[in-house]
Motif scaffolding. Structure first.
Motif, mmCIF file in Angstrom:
data_model
loop_
_atom_site.group_PDB
_atom_site.id
_atom_site.type_symbol
_atom_site.label_atom_id
_atom_site.label_comp_id
_atom_site.label_asym_id
_atom_site.label_seq_id
_atom_site.Cartn_x
_atom_site.Cartn_y
_atom_site.Cartn_z
ATOM 1 N N ILE A 116 -0.731 -37.063 26.137
ATOM 2 C CA ILE A 116 0.136 -36.557 27.284
ATOM 3 C C ILE A 116 0.997 -35.425 26.533
ATOM 4 C CG2 ILE A 116 1.821 -36.963 29.017
ATOM 5 C CD1 ILE A 116 0.523 -39.437 29.822
ATOM 6 N N SER A 117 1.051 -34.278 27.473
ATOM 7 C CA SER A 117 1.927 -33.009 27.083
ATOM 8 C C SER A 117 2.843 -32.594 27.957
ATOM 9 C CB SER A 117 1.004 -31.840 26.464
ATOM 10 O OG SER A 117 2.006 -30.642 26.213
ATOM 11 N N ILE A 118 4.166 -32.508 27.696
ATOM 12 C CA ILE A 118 5.026 -32.309 28.837
ATOM 13 C C ILE A 118 5.888 -31.095 28.286
ATOM 14 C CG2 ILE A 118 7.252 -33.062 29.791
ATOM 15 C CD1 ILE A 118 5.016 -34.597 30.666
ATOM 16 N N ASN A 119 6.009 -29.840 29.215
ATOM 17 C CA ASN A 119 6.774 -28.595 29.078
ATOM 18 C C ASN A 119 7.999 -28.864 28.880
ATOM 19 O OD1 ASN A 119 7.400 -25.979 29.350
ATOM 20 N ND2 ASN A 119 5.568 -25.473 30.492
ATOM 21 N N VAL A 120 8.573 -28.208 27.663
ATOM 22 C CA VAL A 120 9.938 -28.340 27.279
ATOM 23 C C VAL A 120 10.868 -27.532 28.199
ATOM 24 C CG1 VAL A 120 9.977 -26.017 25.773
ATOM 25 C CG2 VAL A 120 11.389 -27.982 25.207
ATOM 26 N N ARG A 121 10.099 -26.680 28.996
ATOM 27 C CA ARG A 121 11.034 -25.839 30.061
ATOM 28 C C ARG A 121 11.463 -26.925 31.079
ATOM 29 N NH1 ARG A 121 8.508 -21.937 33.030
ATOM 30 N NH2 ARG A 121 6.173 -22.555 32.598
ATOM 31 N N LEU A 122 10.975 -27.667 31.400
ATOM 32 C CA LEU A 122 11.593 -28.869 32.376
ATOM 33 C C LEU A 122 12.992 -29.479 31.912
ATOM 34 C CD1 LEU A 122 8.259 -30.749 32.861
ATOM 35 C CD2 LEU A 122 9.471 -29.416 34.648
ATOM 36 N N MET A 123 13.217 -29.244 30.799
ATOM 37 C CA MET A 123 14.645 -29.566 30.487
ATOM 38 C C MET A 123 15.704 -28.725 30.959
ATOM 39 S SD MET A 123 14.298 -32.220 28.596
ATOM 40 C CE MET A 123 15.723 -32.548 27.674
ATOM 41 N N LEU A 124 15.246 -27.503 31.520
ATOM 42 C CA LEU A 124 16.163 -26.752 32.505
ATOM 43 C C LEU A 124 16.272 -27.188 33.822
ATOM 44 C CD1 LEU A 124 14.826 -23.176 31.007
ATOM 45 C CD2 LEU A 124 16.705 -24.857 29.832
ATOM 46 N N ALA A 125 15.227 -27.910 34.242
ATOM 47 C CA ALA A 125 15.418 -28.586 35.685
ATOM 48 C C ALA A 125 16.145 -29.837 35.862
ATOM 49 C CB ALA A 125 13.974 -28.843 36.124
ATOM 50 N N PRO A 126 16.506 -30.236 37.143
ATOM 51 C CA PRO A 126 17.405 -31.431 37.098
ATOM 52 C C PRO A 126 16.308 -32.621 36.680
ATOM 53 C CG PRO A 126 17.540 -30.218 39.335
ATOM 54 C CD PRO A 126 16.511 -29.443 38.176
ATOM 55 N N LYS A 127 16.871 -33.512 36.210
ATOM 56 C CA LYS A 127 16.317 -34.795 35.712
ATOM 57 C C LYS A 127 15.009 -35.431 36.636
ATOM 58 C CE LYS A 127 19.786 -36.723 32.610
ATOM 59 N NZ LYS A 127 20.707 -37.721 32.384
ATOM 60 N N LYS A 128 15.371 -35.415 37.936
ATOM 61 C CA LYS A 128 14.446 -36.046 38.899
ATOM 62 C C LYS A 128 12.997 -35.037 38.810
ATOM 63 C CE LYS A 128 16.631 -35.749 42.945
ATOM 64 N NZ LYS A 128 16.875 -36.023 44.276
ATOM 65 N N ILE A 129 13.177 -33.812 38.613
ATOM 66 C CA ILE A 129 11.909 -33.110 38.707
ATOM 67 C C ILE A 129 11.288 -33.428 37.352
ATOM 68 C CG2 ILE A 129 11.256 -30.761 38.576
ATOM 69 C CD1 ILE A 129 12.667 -31.629 41.220
ATOM 70 N N MET A 130 11.811 -33.498 36.179
ATOM 71 C CA MET A 130 11.297 -33.940 34.913
ATOM 72 C C MET A 130 10.705 -35.262 35.076
ATOM 73 S SD MET A 130 12.213 -33.393 31.034
ATOM 74 C CE MET A 130 11.339 -33.680 29.588
ATOM 75 N N ASP A 131 11.227 -36.146 35.649
ATOM 76 C CA ASP A 131 10.759 -37.411 35.841
ATOM 77 C C ASP A 131 9.544 -37.333 36.958
ATOM 78 O OD1 ASP A 131 12.904 -38.427 34.590
ATOM 79 O OD2 ASP A 131 14.093 -39.166 36.550
ATOM 80 N N TYR A 132 9.351 -36.571 37.863
ATOM 81 C CA TYR A 132 8.063 -36.412 38.491
ATOM 82 C C TYR A 132 6.988 -35.977 37.685
ATOM 83 C CZ TYR A 132 4.472 -33.809 40.982
ATOM 84 O OH TYR A 132 3.281 -33.269 41.451
#
Length: 217
Positions: A152-168
């Motif tokens: 599984i790969s997660i985009n590092v740019r999600l660290m700029l979003a609220p936590k609940k968005i990264m959780d999704y």
């Protein structure tokens, strides 16, 4: 904002991409200028709207740094590493903009891996699955991916979003370990572990283009 047109002989279709440096129109190399001009004209309103939302090219020392959806001020200090105390980022005074960009990306990647590793057990327990490997990427167009072998790969740019968005996105990709598609069964399962799917999808559609920072080597 100027749109950069990028020809590529391998590309089959023209498509717009929003990048940290602006908007790109990537086209098949043989596409005529007349067709390119028509595409730009047809999307003029969209280009203008997106341009207004993109962050302006200003010094990060003036604008601050973003972490989990919040902007934090930067302060210059005598240290040798990028530090965050929960309310401010501290930047070594000997760093220039390029050095800061490089260390900021590294810092975000480290925090992203920590965050995903901490969140993953919750979804693995709920779904009775186990990821083979976790990666942090910097993709232009995808927020996450799940390979057939369980990586599984997660985009590092999600660290700029609220936590609940990264959780999704984390919940989404872990659901692919159960359903390797986007069928009704996939979405039903995803909603059982992350009920706010529709909110998160809408948020990313509206705000995802703004989750940008300079990618370094």
């Amino acid at each position: 904002m100027r749109v950069t047109v990028i020809p590529n002989k391998r590309r089959k279709k023209a498509a717009f991409y929003v990048t940290p440096n602006g908007i790109e129109l990537r086209i098949p190399a043989r596409l005529s200028k007349r067709v390119v001009d028509r595409i730009l004209e047809e999307h003029d309103t969209w280009i203008h709207e997106i341009s207004q939302k993109l962050p302006r090219q200003t010094s990060v020392l003036d604008e601050g740094l973003v972490f989990h959806g919040k902007n934090y001020p930067t302060q210059i200090d005598d240290g040798t590493t990028l530090r965050f105390d929960g309310s401010s980022f501290f930047v070594p005074k000997r760093w220039d903009e390029n050095a800061l960009a490089k260390h900021y990306e590294t810092w975000l990647r480290e925090r992203a891996l920590e965050y995903v590793i901490n969140q993953a057990p919750t979804y693995e327990r709920l779904l009775d699955v186990k990821a083979k490997k976790i990666r942090i990427g910097h993709q232009r167009t995808r927020w996450g991916s799940c390979s057939s072998n369980g990586t599984i790969s997660i985009n590092v740019r999600l660290m700029l979003a609220p936590k609940k968005i990264m959780d999704y996105v984390i919940a989404h990709e872990w659901t692919h370990l159960v359903h390797f598609d986007h069928s009704a069964s996939f979405w039903n399962t995803c909603r059982t572990i992350y009920p706010e799917v529709d909110f998160a999808k809408a948020w990313l559609k509206q705000n995802g283009h703004a989750l940008q920072f300079k990618k370094t080597d």
